[in-house]
Design an enzyme around this catalytic site. Structure first.
Site, PDB file in Angstrom:
ATOM      1  N   CYS A  31      -6.482  -6.464  34.311  1.00  0.00           N
ATOM      2  CA  CYS A  31      -5.782  -6.690  33.112  1.00  0.00           C
ATOM      3  C   CYS A  31      -6.096  -7.985  32.547  1.00  0.00           C
ATOM      4  O   CYS A  31      -7.168  -8.856  33.074  1.00  0.00           O
ATOM      5  CB  CYS A  31      -4.490  -6.135  33.020  1.00  0.00           C
ATOM      6  N   ASN A  80      -2.856 -10.295  34.865  1.00  0.00           N
ATOM      7  CA  ASN A  80      -2.538 -10.031  36.124  1.00  0.00           C
ATOM      8  C   ASN A  80      -1.347 -10.453  36.688  1.00  0.00           C
ATOM      9  O   ASN A  80      -1.014 -10.502  37.877  1.00  0.00           O
ATOM     10  CB  ASN A  80      -3.600 -10.785  37.246  1.00  0.00           C
ATOM     11  N   CYS A 103       1.297  -8.171  34.721  1.00  0.00           N
ATOM     12  CA  CYS A 103       2.110  -7.188  34.190  1.00  0.00           C
ATOM     13  C   CYS A 103       1.378  -5.961  34.673  1.00  0.00           C
ATOM     14  O   CYS A 103       1.847  -5.028  35.762  1.00  0.00           O
ATOM     15  CB  CYS A 103       2.156  -7.046  32.705  1.00  0.00           C
ATOM     16  N   ARG A 104       0.341  -5.496  34.036  1.00  0.00           N
ATOM     17  CA  ARG A 104      -0.232  -3.895  34.102  1.00  0.00           C
ATOM     18  C   ARG A 104      -1.015  -3.694  35.447  1.00  0.00           C
ATOM     19  O   ARG A 104      -0.621  -2.900  36.120  1.00  0.00           O
ATOM     20  CB  ARG A 104      -1.210  -3.627  33.043  1.00  0.00           C
ATOM     21  N   SER A 105      -1.806  -4.641  35.698  1.00  0.00           N
ATOM     22  CA  SER A 105      -2.925  -4.307  36.951  1.00  0.00           C
ATOM     23  C   SER A 105      -2.176  -4.602  38.155  1.00  0.00           C
ATOM     24  O   SER A 105      -2.127  -3.634  39.063  1.00  0.00           O
ATOM     25  CB  SER A 105      -4.126  -5.180  37.070  1.00  0.00           C
ATOM     26  N   ASP A 149      -0.491  -3.022  26.388  1.00  0.00           N
ATOM     27  CA  ASP A 149       0.000  -4.400  27.222  1.00  0.00           C
ATOM     28  C   ASP A 149       1.544  -4.456  27.018  1.00  0.00           C
ATOM     29  O   ASP A 149       2.237  -4.589  25.479  1.00  0.00           O
ATOM     30  CB  ASP A 149      -0.874  -5.430  26.401  1.00  0.00           C
TER      31      ASP A 149
END
Ligand code: 4NP
Length: 154
Positions: free
Chosen positions: A8, A11, A13-15, A123
């Protein structure tokens, strides 16, 4: 496909959430694979995941507490079989630094999720807790697609 890198922007939050969901769900399914995550940006290198990431993950039985952010490195393209962006901007940034011979290793994580376009994990960084819930929902869908794909490859 046995080594998968989730990417993401920050690095935090999402990934890292997708990485944690992948570790847990692949283990439950008894499918072996290696996972990591990285950001295209360097804003948060060395930082723990966002506290909201850690809390949402924990609420669903996933553990992100050991995560430390790192930036995508050109060496990642030789090591990982798949380098999967969380959204289309991530994928453009990935492809901008990917050596030509590894271009086929890049793609969108949600291409495996069986969801309708756009294939973007929104996001959640600037939003509320519901954004993190949505990331977990999409993470599970994509990870289950990846499990099916990896189990077929085995
Ligand atoms: P991520 O979220 O890419 O899912 O880790 C973000 C984290 C930090 C920033 C943007 C997105 N930031 O601008 O610092």
């Amino acid at each position: 496909m046995t080594r998968i890198l989730f990417v993401c922007l920050g690095n935090i939050c999402r990934s890292p959430l997708v990485e944690a969901v992948a570790r847990e769900e692949f283990a439950r399914a008894g499918v072996a694979a290696e996972f990591a995550s990285a950001g295209t940006g360097d804003y948060h290198v060395g930082h723990a995941a966002d506290p909201r990431t850690i809390a949402s993950a924990a609420a669903h039985g996933y553990d992100v507490s050991a995560h430390r952010a790192r930036q995508l490195d050109v060496a990642d393209f030789a090591h990982f079989d798949a380098v999967l962006g969380m959204d289309q901007a991530n994928l453009r940034n990935i492809q901008a630094v990917c050596p030509a011979q590894y271009a086929s290793r890049t793609g969108l994580f949600l291409a495996y999720a069986g969801v309708a376009a756009p294939l973007d994990v929104p996001d959640p960084y600037f939003g509320g807790a519901d954004g993190f819930e949505r990331v977990i929902e999409l993470a599970r869908a994509g990870v289950h697609g990846l499990i099916a794909r990896c189990a077929n490859d085995a």
